[in-house]
Design a protein around this motif. Sequence first.
Motif, PDB file in Angstrom:
ATOM      1  N   VAL A 135      -7.905  -3.647 -11.352  1.00 54.09           N
ATOM      2  CA  VAL A 135      -7.601  -5.076 -11.434  1.00 54.09           C
ATOM      3  C   VAL A 135      -8.243  -5.798 -10.253  1.00 54.09           C
ATOM      4  CG1 VAL A 135      -5.428  -4.718 -12.658  1.00 54.09           C
ATOM      5  CG2 VAL A 135      -5.443  -4.779 -10.152  1.00 54.09           C
ATOM      6  N   THR A 136      -8.420  -7.091 -10.432  1.00 55.91           N
ATOM      7  CA  THR A 136      -8.926  -7.945  -9.358  1.00 55.91           C
ATOM      8  C   THR A 136      -7.822  -8.891  -8.924  1.00 55.91           C
ATOM      9  OG1 THR A 136     -11.216  -7.831 -10.131  1.00 55.91           O
ATOM     10  CG2 THR A 136     -10.626  -9.682  -8.708  1.00 55.91           C
ATOM     11  N   VAL A 137      -7.535  -8.889  -7.636  1.00 54.59           N
ATOM     12  CA  VAL A 137      -6.467  -9.717  -7.076  1.00 54.59           C
ATOM     13  C   VAL A 137      -7.086 -10.801  -6.213  1.00 54.59           C
ATOM     14  CG1 VAL A 137      -4.493  -9.759  -5.500  1.00 54.59           C
ATOM     15  CG2 VAL A 137      -4.764  -7.860  -7.108  1.00 54.59           C
ATOM     16  N   GLU A 138      -6.619 -12.010  -6.440  1.00 52.67           N
ATOM     17  CA  GLU A 138      -7.000 -13.124  -5.578  1.00 52.67           C
ATOM     18  C   GLU A 138      -5.767 -13.575  -4.799  1.00 52.67           C
ATOM     19  OE1 GLU A 138      -8.754 -16.214  -7.889  1.00 52.67           O
ATOM     20  OE2 GLU A 138     -10.668 -15.166  -8.114  1.00 52.67           O
ATOM     21  N   GLY A 139      -5.974 -13.930  -3.536  1.00 55.22           N
ATOM     22  CA  GLY A 139      -4.846 -14.360  -2.715  1.00 55.22           C
ATOM     23  C   GLY A 139      -5.301 -14.695  -1.315  1.00 55.22           C
ATOM     24  N   ARG A 140      -4.357 -14.643  -0.380  1.00 53.97           N
ATOM     25  CA  ARG A 140      -4.662 -14.913   1.023  1.00 53.97           C
ATOM     26  C   ARG A 140      -4.379 -13.674   1.855  1.00 53.97           C
ATOM     27  NH1 ARG A 140      -5.672 -20.255   2.259  1.00 53.97           N
ATOM     28  NH2 ARG A 140      -5.006 -21.785   0.718  1.00 53.97           N
ATOM     29  N   TYR A 141      -5.215 -13.482   2.863  1.00 55.77           N
ATOM     30  CA  TYR A 141      -5.145 -12.307   3.726  1.00 55.77           C
ATOM     31  C   TYR A 141      -4.454 -12.674   5.037  1.00 55.77           C
ATOM     32  CZ  TYR A 141      -6.930  -8.047   6.017  1.00 55.77           C
ATOM     33  OH  TYR A 141      -7.053  -6.845   6.664  1.00 55.77           O
ATOM     34  N   TYR A 142      -3.468 -11.862   5.442  1.00 50.92           N
ATOM     35  CA  TYR A 142      -2.682 -12.150   6.639  1.00 50.92           C
ATOM     36  C   TYR A 142      -2.608 -10.926   7.551  1.00 50.92           C
ATOM     37  CZ  TYR A 142      -1.039 -16.378   4.317  1.00 50.92           C
ATOM     38  OH  TYR A 142      -0.983 -17.606   3.701  1.00 50.92           O
ATOM     39  N   PRO A 143      -2.345 -11.147   8.851  1.00 52.54           N
ATOM     40  CA  PRO A 143      -2.183 -10.011   9.771  1.00 52.54           C
ATOM     41  C   PRO A 143      -0.963  -9.175   9.396  1.00 52.54           C
ATOM     42  CG  PRO A 143      -2.496 -12.066  10.979  1.00 52.54           C
ATOM     43  CD  PRO A 143      -2.279 -12.437   9.552  1.00 52.54           C
ATOM     44  N   ALA A 144      -1.055  -7.879   9.645  1.00 52.39           N
ATOM     45  CA  ALA A 144       0.074  -6.984   9.386  1.00 52.39           C
ATOM     46  C   ALA A 144       1.278  -7.393  10.216  1.00 52.39           C
ATOM     47  CB  ALA A 144      -0.324  -5.551   9.712  1.00 52.39           C
ATOM     48  N   GLU A 145       2.454  -7.216   9.652  1.00 53.25           N
ATOM     49  CA  GLU A 145       3.692  -7.494  10.374  1.00 53.25           C
ATOM     50  C   GLU A 145       4.216  -6.206  11.016  1.00 53.25           C
ATOM     51  OE1 GLU A 145       4.893 -11.016   7.186  1.00 53.25           O
ATOM     52  OE2 GLU A 145       6.106  -9.203   7.349  1.00 53.25           O
ATOM     53  N   SER A 146       5.062  -6.377  11.998  1.00 55.34           N
ATOM     54  CA  SER A 146       5.593  -5.231  12.737  1.00 55.34           C
ATOM     55  C   SER A 146       6.861  -4.703  12.086  1.00 55.34           C
ATOM     56  CB  SER A 146       5.893  -5.629  14.180  1.00 55.34           C
ATOM     57  OG  SER A 146       6.615  -4.609  14.840  1.00 55.34           O
ATOM     58  N   PRO A 147       7.059  -3.378  12.091  1.00 50.29           N
ATOM     59  CA  PRO A 147       8.329  -2.834  11.578  1.00 50.29           C
ATOM     60  C   PRO A 147       9.533  -3.352  12.350  1.00 50.29           C
ATOM     61  CG  PRO A 147       6.688  -1.098  11.847  1.00 50.29           C
ATOM     62  CD  PRO A 147       6.125  -2.331  12.498  1.00 50.29           C
ATOM     63  N   ASP A 148       9.302  -3.847  13.565  1.00 53.38           N
ATOM     64  CA  ASP A 148      10.413  -4.393  14.358  1.00 53.38           C
ATOM     65  C   ASP A 148      11.012  -5.629  13.710  1.00 53.38           C
ATOM     66  OD1 ASP A 148       9.993  -2.426  16.208  1.00 53.38           O
ATOM     67  OD2 ASP A 148       8.747  -3.660  17.530  1.00 53.38           O
ATOM     68  N   GLN A 149      10.268  -6.266  12.786  1.00 50.46           N
ATOM     69  CA  GLN A 149      10.776  -7.445  12.099  1.00 50.46           C
ATOM     70  C   GLN A 149      11.689  -7.080  10.933  1.00 50.46           C
ATOM     71  OE1 GLN A 149       6.342  -9.196  12.367  1.00 50.46           O
ATOM     72  NE2 GLN A 149       7.726 -10.536  11.261  1.00 50.46           N
ATOM     73  N   ASP A 150      11.785  -5.793  10.636  1.00 47.52           N
ATOM     74  CA  ASP A 150      12.586  -5.364   9.493  1.00 47.52           C
ATOM     75  C   ASP A 150      14.073  -5.617   9.706  1.00 47.52           C
ATOM     76  OD1 ASP A 150      10.784  -4.445   7.590  1.00 47.52           O
ATOM     77  OD2 ASP A 150      10.540  -2.527   8.601  1.00 47.52           O
ATOM     78  N   ALA A 159       9.665  -6.645   6.327  1.00 50.19           N
ATOM     79  CA  ALA A 159       8.331  -6.850   6.883  1.00 50.19           C
ATOM     80  C   ALA A 159       7.268  -6.113   6.074  1.00 50.19           C
ATOM     81  CB  ALA A 159       8.286  -6.382   8.339  1.00 50.19           C
ATOM     82  N   VAL A 160       6.125  -6.782   5.898  1.00 52.63           N
ATOM     83  CA  VAL A 160       4.953  -6.113   5.313  1.00 52.63           C
ATOM     84  C   VAL A 160       4.284  -5.357   6.454  1.00 52.63           C
ATOM     85  CG1 VAL A 160       2.865  -6.380   3.953  1.00 52.63           C
ATOM     86  CG2 VAL A 160       4.717  -8.027   3.690  1.00 52.63           C
ATOM     87  N   ALA A 161       4.752  -4.128   6.667  1.00 53.31           N
ATOM     88  CA  ALA A 161       4.361  -3.365   7.850  1.00 53.31           C
ATOM     89  C   ALA A 161       3.594  -2.104   7.447  1.00 53.31           C
ATOM     90  CB  ALA A 161       5.603  -2.986   8.657  1.00 53.31           C
ATOM     91  N   PRO A 162       2.267  -2.142   7.486  1.00 56.78           N
ATOM     92  CA  PRO A 162       1.478  -0.949   7.175  1.00 56.78           C
ATOM     93  C   PRO A 162       1.851   0.246   8.053  1.00 56.78           C
ATOM     94  CG  PRO A 162       0.065  -2.879   7.215  1.00 56.78           C
ATOM     95  CD  PRO A 162       1.403  -3.319   7.720  1.00 56.78           C
ATOM     96  N   ALA A 163       2.308  -0.032   9.285  1.00 59.45           N
ATOM     97  CA  ALA A 163       2.711   1.062  10.171  1.00 59.45           C
ATOM     98  C   ALA A 163       3.880   1.860   9.587  1.00 59.45           C
ATOM     99  CB  ALA A 163       3.092   0.506  11.540  1.00 59.45           C
ATOM    100  N   ARG A 164       4.669   1.219   8.761  1.00 60.27           N
ATOM    101  CA  ARG A 164       5.758   1.935   8.090  1.00 60.27           C
ATOM    102  C   ARG A 164       5.292   2.512   6.759  1.00 60.27           C
ATOM    103  NH1 ARG A 164       8.813  -0.485   4.670  1.00 60.27           N
ATOM    104  NH2 ARG A 164       8.773  -2.504   5.697  1.00 60.27           N
TER     105      ARG A 164
END
Length: 251
Positions: A135-150, A159-164
Motif C-alpha cells: 500500500v501507499t500511505v500519504e501523511g506527515r512525518y514527525y520526530p519519534a516520541e520518547s517512551p518516557d511520555q507513555d 507515545a509513538v516510541a520506536p525505542a519501545r
Amino acid sequence: MWAVARRPRWIALLLLALVLAAVFAFLGKWQLERSIENGKPLPATTETRHVLSDVAKPERGVGDSLAGQKVTVTGRFVPGDTTLLTGRSGGGRWQTVGHMVDTTTGASLPVVIGWSDQKATAAAGGDRMADGATVTVEGRYYPAESPDQDAFQKGEYSAVAPARFVNTWKAFDDRMYGGYVVADGTTAKAADLGTVADRAPTREVQFDWLNLFYAVEWVVFAGFAVFLWWRFVKDAWERENEDEEVLLARR
C-alpha cells in the motif's frame, strides 16, 4: 577648545576614535541582523510532498525543518505488530499504530493509521491493513516520541516510541526510521477508522533579545569612543587654561 582639537596629536587620536567607532558600529549592525534573522520563521517547505526515503534515512533523527513534512511511503504492514495507543490528541480514545516496512529501504516505520473510540475496532483496523498487500500511505512525518511520555496505567501506552517498538514488534530487522508518519484520510478510510486530525506545523518565531542587547551595547561603545576623545581634548584645554591663569597670577 577647538584650537586644541585641531592639533595633529588630537586629530590623530580623533581618527583612531572614529575607526574604533566604525568597528563597533559594524559589530552592532551584525548583531542586529542576527537578531532579526533568528526571528524569521522557517520556510514552509513541509507542504511540498516528498517520498519519505528521499528526505529521511533510517537510523537518523528528524530535524526541526523536517517535522510535519508531507511524505509518501510505499510498503506493507506487518501482521501481528499493531499497537494501540490511548490518551493522544487528534481524535478518538484509541489510535492504531501499524508496523510498516518501506519497500524502498526495507526499514521499519511506525504509522498512525487512524482512531476509534472502541478498542476492538481500533485493533481490527490495524489487522485490516496488515493483509500482506503493498500500500501507499500519504501523511506527515514527525520526530519519534520518547517512551518516557507513555502513560503506564494498566499497561496502556500513549507515545509513538520506536525505542519501545523494537522490543514489542515481532518482525524487526534492526533498521528503523527516526520518526513516524501520521496517515491521512485515505489510509484511515481503508482501515475503516477515523482520520487523525493533523495540520501544517506552526513555526514559532521568537525575537532574539540577547543579540539585540549586544547590538545596542556595540552602538554605546561606538559613541563612548568618540566621547572619550572629546573628554581628553577638553581636559587638555582646561589644563592649559589653568596653567595660563597661574602664570598670569604670578606676574
